[in-house]
Scaffold this active site. Structure first.
Site, mmCIF file in Angstrom:
data_model
loop_
_atom_site.group_PDB
_atom_site.id
_atom_site.type_symbol
_atom_site.label_atom_id
_atom_site.label_comp_id
_atom_site.label_asym_id
_atom_site.label_seq_id
_atom_site.Cartn_x
_atom_site.Cartn_y
_atom_site.Cartn_z
ATOM 1 N N SER A 255 1.108 -1.102 0.024
ATOM 2 C CA SER A 255 0.154 0.102 0.074
ATOM 3 C C SER A 255 0.838 1.360 0.159
ATOM 4 O O SER A 255 1.635 1.314 0.771
ATOM 5 C CB SER A 255 -0.869 -0.083 1.309
ATOM 6 O OG SER A 255 -1.792 1.065 1.306
ATOM 7 N N ASP A 256 0.461 2.013 -1.102
ATOM 8 C CA ASP A 256 1.268 3.455 -0.967
ATOM 9 C C ASP A 256 0.641 4.368 0.267
ATOM 10 O O ASP A 256 -0.641 3.978 0.535
ATOM 11 C CB ASP A 256 0.945 4.048 -2.231
ATOM 12 C CG ASP A 256 1.618 5.540 -2.405
ATOM 13 O OD1 ASP A 256 2.792 5.347 -2.255
ATOM 14 O OD2 ASP A 256 0.805 6.422 -2.721
ATOM 15 N N LYS A 257 1.493 5.068 0.680
ATOM 16 C CA LYS A 257 1.023 5.739 1.852
ATOM 17 C C LYS A 257 0.328 7.046 1.679
ATOM 18 O O LYS A 257 -0.873 7.261 1.994
ATOM 19 C CB LYS A 257 2.314 6.277 2.913
ATOM 20 C CG LYS A 257 1.882 7.004 4.082
ATOM 21 C CD LYS A 257 3.067 7.436 4.938
ATOM 22 C CE LYS A 257 3.846 8.562 4.242
ATOM 23 N NZ LYS A 257 3.030 9.757 4.283
ATOM 24 N N LYS B 95 9.660 0.506 -6.226
ATOM 25 C CA LYS B 95 8.374 -0.025 -5.996
ATOM 26 C C LYS B 95 8.084 -1.089 -6.808
ATOM 27 O O LYS B 95 7.256 -2.225 -6.741
ATOM 28 C CB LYS B 95 7.189 0.939 -6.268
ATOM 29 C CG LYS B 95 7.085 1.861 -5.286
ATOM 30 C CD LYS B 95 5.982 2.832 -5.617
ATOM 31 C CE LYS B 95 5.809 4.009 -4.271
ATOM 32 N NZ LYS B 95 4.483 4.599 -4.425
#
Length: 853
Positions: free
Chosen positions: A336-338, A565
């Site tokens: 999950s990207d923040k 990523k």
């Protein structure tokens, strides 16, 4: 070629700027680029444009025609094409039309599903600035951004998208929003001597820069290249391919038996051999090939997932690639990207820390007085939102304002109050405010300790000061700022873990910020710096085992760039994980496309949405949990269908070959087999609505288990069909039995057709659940009544002879009773198999736990 004076000027600049490291760096870069601050000539720019290429992203995706042709290549297409070729050679045009129609239909459906890669690159291209202000021939002019080349001097002002990678060489400062590129939640202030990335948005200020890289060589372009190269083959497509390989191999072996037996029977043994008998053998092979093709398998899977996609759309989740539904069912790692995904992507004032006699409200009010009310800066918006009252600024009038710049790192305002008094207020970086105030050592020590404590928690500190005369300043306090988590993020992560997922945070921010958010959301605190794990030059496909193990163990990663990523996803996939990646920015696009299931959250950029397989249209992540539940139900429905389809295909193939070889009787015609497949599969598309439980853990394709169970049920079906064939063969020649119900060979084919239609659907009711057929969950109403309607249609076809030889009603009743008896046998075998399988899995799990302990 560049003028000789260009190199000379650059050399002189280095010598003159030797006392200034920044200017020396700029001079060296200008010399390396063979340019000067006066820019390029038109002729030199044209030459470099030929050398370096246009400032545009090269499209590396396959052409649409090539992608379409791929759907005519593979085990299942080969089987269908072989059947079509034999039909054409025999001039059997009805069979040819049916088979080619199925081939084209499957290709069109598959092509429609996965036509997404071109969209991802198109969305990335949209982010490039279309026009740029450039210094050519000593004069400023506006040109297409695609015509920029390294060495050009360009001007950047607020509101523009930076058209290429730049080295900033002149100007006061430039505030750039890089959130979509790097994931940083705050605009970044740039000054002379720093680099600015293509695709970032200039928010404030104006500067001049020299172009250092264009097109694919830019930071933005490398992201686009990753998107073009990224993409994992879907597990559903692999499963269909393996089913095709299995059936192709079986069809080949059975064809050898069939051709060998028929060659001996039709060609070698007879004395009067004729070429026409080869055509007879070809007809038998055609029937076998058509029998071996699960013609509707791709279509049923597509329709089943499309119905699931519609169900997800009602929950604010749009599926852009249908195969992602079953991929999501098997996901065991969620990256999950923040920024904007776990957090609000909006700075918020967390607390005010007063100093001296000031109060918390004073800190917030004075910070707001040091702010322009019209400002759109993220920090200014957070300060204004934190005011203790909406009317707190009433009665104050701003007389003068000094904006933020990267040198002073503070804003200062002069404000008149209602009584006519004048005061001055300042806010900015903690060190800038302390330098302005010059507090005593004890106050300074406490001040620095508070700033360090906030930094340790991943929060940004904002200093506030005030002055009555503009010369002597008083320290008012500190404001802590951070991008807060979304309200539903913690509950969503907890639910995801309850469903068996490992959740990892992946952020461009510092590890300290990530640690704070991760702790608040219950994600663990083992975050690593991405650059410490993925060394420069390392390839994602050839990472050492120690790196992959570190990626598996980590709770997340900080200071992440797009390449990181992408590499994180590839590393996890290399050891068998099925990975989902959430994100919203351009920087997420390569990983979103490479992930088994890329998820673009609400408000994502066009590039992220185009690369993703699942697009959320509502804020928050709770939709993901619902999507996981729905996807696991859909997966189980598709798995039930594949069990049924393999079993029935085995049944038809083996019965056809055994009947022709041992009984010299063709049990089904080619058209009858195709009609049977459609009659079976069209109503079974309603399996998308079937009632199934949600699996508590991730589910994935276990082809070994699928083939064993499907083959076991297929052998039961073979025994059932061949048993009826033997009874029918005896019935046809037995006068006593004929006296009861008259049956000829053509009618026997009809009864076998009916038995396969009835027995097939009863088999589906059996294999759709591991429990007994009468135990809940029961079939959905749509599935039950669709099958019931099909059975009525099949009975009417056989009773009135539509396309087949008509048979008596008594024979139809007999077939139904016969099939119901065999359901009992199939149920007994099924229950025994699943009990043994579940026991073995429990023993294996217990053994692993014991070894781990």
């Amino acid at each position: 070629m560049p003028d000789a004076s260009a190199n000379s000027s650059a050399g002189q600049s280095i010598e003159a700027a030797s006392h200034d490291p920044t200017q020396a760096k700029i001079a060296q870069r200008l010399e390396a680029l063979k340019t000067t601050k006066e820019g390029l000539t038109t002729a030199e720019a044209a030459r470099r444009l030929v050398e370096y290429g246009r400032n545009a992203i090269e499209d590396r995706t396959e052409s649409k025609w090539r992608r379409l042709l791929n759907y005519f290549w593979g085990p299942l297409p080969f089987l269908i094409e072989a059947a079509a070729a034999i039909s054409a050679v025999r001039r059997d045009w009805p069979d040819f039309g049916v088979v080619v129609g199925l081939l084209v239909y499957n290709a069109v459906v598959g092509f429609w599903q996965d036509n997404k890669a071109a969209n991802a690159l198109a969305a990335l291209k949209k982010n490039l600035a279309p026009r740029a202000r450039v210094l050519r021939d000593g004069a400023w002019t506006t040109i297409a951004a695609a015509e920029l080349t390294p060495g050009d001097i360009v001007s950047i002002a607020a509101g523009q998208i930076i058209p290429a990678d730049l080295l900033l060489i002149e100007g006061d400062y430039l505030s750039c929003d890089q959130a979509a590129l790097t994931g940083e939640s705050l605009p970044v202030s740039k000054k002379v001597g720093e680099d600015a990335c293509s695709g970032a948005i200039a928010k404030q200020g104006a500067m001049t820069g020299v172009v250092t890289a264009t097109g694919d060589r830019t930071f933005f372009g490398r992201t686009a290249k990753l998107v073009g190269a990224a993409g994992a083959v879907s597990h559903s497509r692999r499963a269909v391919t393996q089913v095709g390989d299995f059936l192709l191999l079986l069809a080949f072996l059975l064809a050898l038996v069939l051709v060998g037996a028929q060659l001996y029977r039709e060609v070698i043994a007879p004395d009067d051999w004729r070429w026409g008998r080869v055509g007879s053998i070809a007809q038998y092979v055609l029937v076998l090939l058509i029998a071996s093709i699960p013609v509707a398998l791709p279509a049923v899977m597509s329709v089943t997932m499309a119905i699931g996609a519609y169900a997800l759309s009602l929950q604010k989740a749009i599926v852009s690639r249908l195969s992602a539904i079953e991929e999501l069912a098997g996901v065991d790692v969620l990256c999950s990207d923040k920024t904007g995904t776990l957090t609000m992507n909006r700075l918020s004032a967390q607390s005010a820390i007063p100093f001296g006699a000031f109060k918390s409200d004073d800190v917030l009010l004075f910070a707001a007085l040091a702010t322009q009310r019209s400002s759109e800066d993220a920090i200014d918006l957070a300060v204004m939102a934190a005011l203790p009252a909406h009317d707190a600024l009433n009665g104050f009038k701003q007389k003068a304002f000094t904006p933020f710049d990267p040198v002073s790192k503070r804003t200062i305002s002069t404000v008149a109050n209602g009584a006519g008094g004048i005061r001055h207020y300042a806010k900015g970086a903690p060190q800038a405010i302390s330098a302005l105030v010059r507090p005593d050592s004890q106050t300074l020590q406490r001040y620095q300790a508070e700033v360090a404590a906030l930094a340790a928690k991943g929060q940004r500190a904002l200093g506030v000061a005030m002055s009555e005369d503009g010369a002597r300043w008083s320290l008012v306090g500190l404001i802590s700022l951070m991008d807060p988590p979304r309200a539903d993020a913690k509950a969503t992560i907890a639910e995801a873990r309850a469903l068996g997922l490992s959740v990892k945070m992946v952020t461009g921010d510092d590890v300290a910020i990530g640690d704070e958010i991760a702790a608040e959301l219950g994600m663990g605190a083992h975050l690593l710096v991405a650059s410490d794990i993925f060394k420069e030059g390392a390839k994602a496909g050839a990472l050492p085992r120690s790196v992959v193990d570190a990626v598996e163990r980590a709770d997340g990663f900080g200071r992440v760039f797009p390449e990181h990523k992408y590499e994180i996803v590839k590393a996890l996939q290399s050891v068998g994980h099925i990975v989902a990646m959430t994100g919203d920015g351009v920087n997420d696009a390569p990983a979103l496309k490479q992930a088994d299931c890329g998820i673009a959250v609400s408000g994502a950029t066009d590039a992220a949405r185009s690369a993703a397989a699942l697009i959320l249209t509502a804020p928050g992540l709770s939709t993901i949990v619902n999507a996981i539940r729905v996807s696991r139900q859909i997966f189980q429905r598709i798995e039930s269908y594949i069990h049924y389809r393999i079993a029935m295909t085995l049944d038809i193939m083996i019965v056809v070959v055994a009947s022709i070889v041992f009984l010299e009787f063709q049990p089904l015609t080619a058209i009858m087999i195709v009609a049977l497949a459609l009659l079976d599969d069209i109503p079974i598309m309603t399996i998308a609505y079937d009632n199934v439980p949600v699996a508590p853990r991730p589910v994935r394709w276990d082809m070994h288990r699928i083939f064993i169970f499907a083959s076991l049920m297929g052998l039961i079906a073979v025994a059932e069909t061949f048993g009826l064939l033997l009874i029918g063969m005896r019935w046809v020649v037995d006068d006593a039995l004929q006296a009861m119900i008259q049956i000829d060979p053509g009618q026997l084919q009809t009864l076998l057709f009916l038995q396969l239609a009835v027995g097939g659907h009863l088999l589906l009711f059996s294999v759709r659940t591991k429990k007994a057929i009468f135990a809940p969950p029961y079939p959905s109403a749509r599935l039950f009544w669709a099958i019931a309607a099909t059975q009525v249609a099949a009975v009417l076809l056989c009773l009135y002879g539509v396309g087949v030889d008509a048979v008596p009603g008594a024979a139809i009743v007999g077939v139904w009773l016969y099939c119901l008896l065999w359901v009992v046998a199939a149920e007994i075998v099924k229950i025994i198999y699943w009990r043994l399988t579940d026991k073995r899995e429990r023993d294996l799990t217990a053994g692993r736990a014991a070894l781990a302990g």
